[in-house]
Structures are given as structure tokens and as C-alpha cells.
Design an enzyme around this catalytic site. Structure first.
Site, PDB file in Angstrom:
ATOM      1  N   PRO A 259       0.825  -1.217   0.000  1.00 57.89           N
ATOM      2  CA  PRO A 259       0.000   0.000   0.000  1.00 57.89           C
ATOM      3  C   PRO A 259       0.862   1.273   0.000  1.00 57.89           C
ATOM      4  O   PRO A 259       2.058   1.232   0.322  1.00 57.89           O
ATOM      5  CB  PRO A 259      -0.793  -0.095   1.310  1.00 57.89           C
ATOM      6  CG  PRO A 259      -0.656  -1.504   1.771  1.00 57.89           C
ATOM      7  CD  PRO A 259       0.662  -1.976   1.252  1.00 57.89           C
ATOM      8  N   TYR A 260       0.197   2.350  -0.367  1.00 53.95           N
ATOM      9  CA  TYR A 260       0.804   3.678  -0.336  1.00 53.95           C
ATOM     10  C   TYR A 260      -0.124   4.572   0.490  1.00 53.95           C
ATOM     11  O   TYR A 260      -1.313   4.660   0.199  1.00 53.95           O
ATOM     12  CB  TYR A 260       0.952   4.229  -1.757  1.00 53.95           C
ATOM     13  CG  TYR A 260       1.360   5.680  -1.800  1.00 53.95           C
ATOM     14  CD1 TYR A 260       2.689   6.050  -1.649  1.00 53.95           C
ATOM     15  CD2 TYR A 260       0.415   6.682  -1.981  1.00 53.95           C
ATOM     16  CE1 TYR A 260       3.066   7.390  -1.682  1.00 53.95           C
ATOM     17  CE2 TYR A 260       0.784   8.016  -2.013  1.00 53.95           C
ATOM     18  CZ  TYR A 260       2.110   8.369  -1.863  1.00 53.95           C
ATOM     19  OH  TYR A 260       2.469   9.690  -1.892  1.00 53.95           O
TER      20      TYR A 260
END
Lengths: 69, 69, 69, 69, 69, 69
Positions: B2-3
Site C-alpha cells: 500500500p501507499y
């Protein structure tokens, strides 16, 4: 509860009053067009260094010189 | 992988230790809820000048004064 | 009034309950670390198609196959 | 008319010439792969302070020390 | 050459005409306040699923129910 | 560990192979110009509906018709 992000180049001394106008204008726009309450509209302005902004394959300043050239 | 992007106002002197807590906390959250490996979770914190953040059609400081007023 | 954007790959059926956990977790994190009121913390989750996410120079699925291979 | 945002850590003195290379390279990539006209491709580079970038649950510098350790 | 990103919840059937109004309104705002040429102002609208938008530690729909309750 | 976000209009059927080219190209660019390891370069592609993208104060399709007209 819209979120608006405005990215502009950092140049020419954008004043706090102008930023306030952008914030108010963006909130008003969402209220007028989509009936969004300004109370929860968030606006974030990013000022980007000229050398960090590119268009036409060139940094902005080189692009402008070429456009005028 | 994820970011996570966290935008906060630049005020009150957020310390490197607090930023490290935000980074760890966001990575842990993704690991706990979605079983994402922290190894590839990227966290980017943006600190935004007060005059560049708006809510309720006003820059943050004007908004706070009004909320108190 | 922080703004948190969480980008994850769209896979495995993330449920509304899990999204609610991410939203609560991110708000709690900002409250705990920086004393930000959850009332004005905005969280936006983006689910990105696997073919639109790259790491290591490869789309995620090819990357995973290679990592295992 | 693509929009490309490149986020990198602020370190090691990225020069204007290197930024110009990133801008040209991103524009060329979109032209080559998708036949997008460079004339309207916008590239914005964000340089993020090291302490504001996290990976593996740690700020970048702590992460690098651990990776080497 | 500003870049404006407007994020709204996907609900209530925002029409193409309303989106066109947002695009025109945002371009006009930048022209009026900062004298930016609309020719190179880019506007991108993101419509975010309700379950992917959180405020007050809750997904939007739960937040609204609570606010009314 | 750069993060690259590429926003394009959703049209003309961008294939998974073309997306893979964009991902590889962006990673290679960061490696070549700034010596960034592709291993930790993240690339996210956003495909934006035509009616959600504006330039010159108009939605893209209206803009193109006018440019040709």
C-alpha cells in the site's frame, strides 16, 4: 465533503489574500454546482518550485522561453 | 504494497519521533486490517503551510478564529 | 483536520467493514500521535486495479510470480 | 494530456538538469507507449524530506540503517 | 498551468453538465485570482465510492446517520 | 524508493502490455537519472473517465472538438 487540491507554480508572490480567494472560490464552486456544504469542503494549495514543474517535455521556464522564442 | 499519504498542517513542531509514530502506525494498520506486509508499505507525510489549507471556505487560521468567536 | 489517502490494490475482496476499520484506525492514529480531532480528519481509500500498480519495474502480479519463482 | 507526479526523497542534491531529464523522460515515455503529445503532458516533481518518507514501518534513514545492519 | 484535483463522493448522479461546470469554474477561478491562462489549466475530478470516504472516524454514510441521529 | 503516479484518460483501450511498459519505463527513468533502485520504485496508473478530465476550461472531448473546429 469534497477535497480540492490546487497545484500552482511558486512564483510571483502569491499572497495570503489570494490564497484565501482560491479557498473561498473552490468551496463556493462545489456549493453552487453540487450543493456541497462549504463547512466540510477541504482545500489544499501546493506551491511547486518552477524547476519541479514540466510541460511540453521541458521545465516551465525553458518551456516559456521556447514559446516566446 | 500500500501507499499512504498523510497531509497535515505545518504547525506546532511535529517532531521526527512523532513522524516515525505515524509511519509505524499506518504500516501496522494496513498489516492488521488487510494483512499487508509492512516491508512494502510506503508512507509519505506532507506538511502544508497554514495559509495553504482551507476548510469552511476559509484559511485554517481564519476558520479557527471564527469557530471560537 | 488531516487528510489521509490510502491506496491499495483492488483484490481479495476488501469488505466495507475492513474499510471502516482503516478509516477509524487512521483517524485514531492522528488523534493519538498529534492530538488531531477525528471530527475533521478525512480519509479517502483508493482501490487500484492490479494491472495499474507496479513495483520493481513490473506490474504487481508479474512481480509476485518472479518473487516466488 | 497525461499528468505525471514523481515523488522522491530530498537528498543528494538533485540538480535542475536531472529534473529536466525526469520531465523529458516522462513525457517521452507517454509519447512512445501511448502516443500522447508531449505538448500537453504535465510533470510535477515532489521532493519529500527524509523524515517524512517511510517504508517498512520506519522512516527512510532508520530503514536504511537496519537494512545494512 | 495549474493542476486542480477535485475529489467528491460518487452519489446522486453527478451529470456531465455539472462536471463541465466544475471544470469551467475551477479554470475561471485560477484565471481570476492568479491570472493563469485557462488554456493550460488541467482539472481532474475523482468520484470516490461512499464506502471509501471517511470523516469523523466513520465511513460517510455511518457519519451522516450519526449526525442526524 | 520513488513513487510515480501517472494519470491518463480512459480511452482507446490501454492494454496490460502498455501499462507494463509504462511501469518499466518509469522505473528505468528513475534508475537512470537518479540511480534509484527499481526494486522499491512504486508506480500507480490512474485511468480517468473522459468527462472527468478538463483542459482549457472544457471537458476533454469538448476541448478536442473545439481545437479541431
Amino acid at each position: 465533503m469534497p477535497y480540492v487540491n490546487i497545484k500552482i507554480t511558486r512564483e510571483g508572490g502569491v499572497t495570503p489574500a489570494q490564497k484565501a480567494e482560491l479557498i473561498k472560490g473552490a468551496s463556493d464552486l462545489l456549493a453552487k454546482v453540487l450543493n456541497k456544504s462549504p463547512a466540510t469542503t477541504v482545500v489544499v494549495i501546493d506551491e511547486v518550485e518552477l524547476e519541479n514543474w514540466g510541460i511540453g517535455g521541458l521545465p516551465v521556464e525553458a518551456y516559456r522561453r521556447q514559446a516566446k522564442g
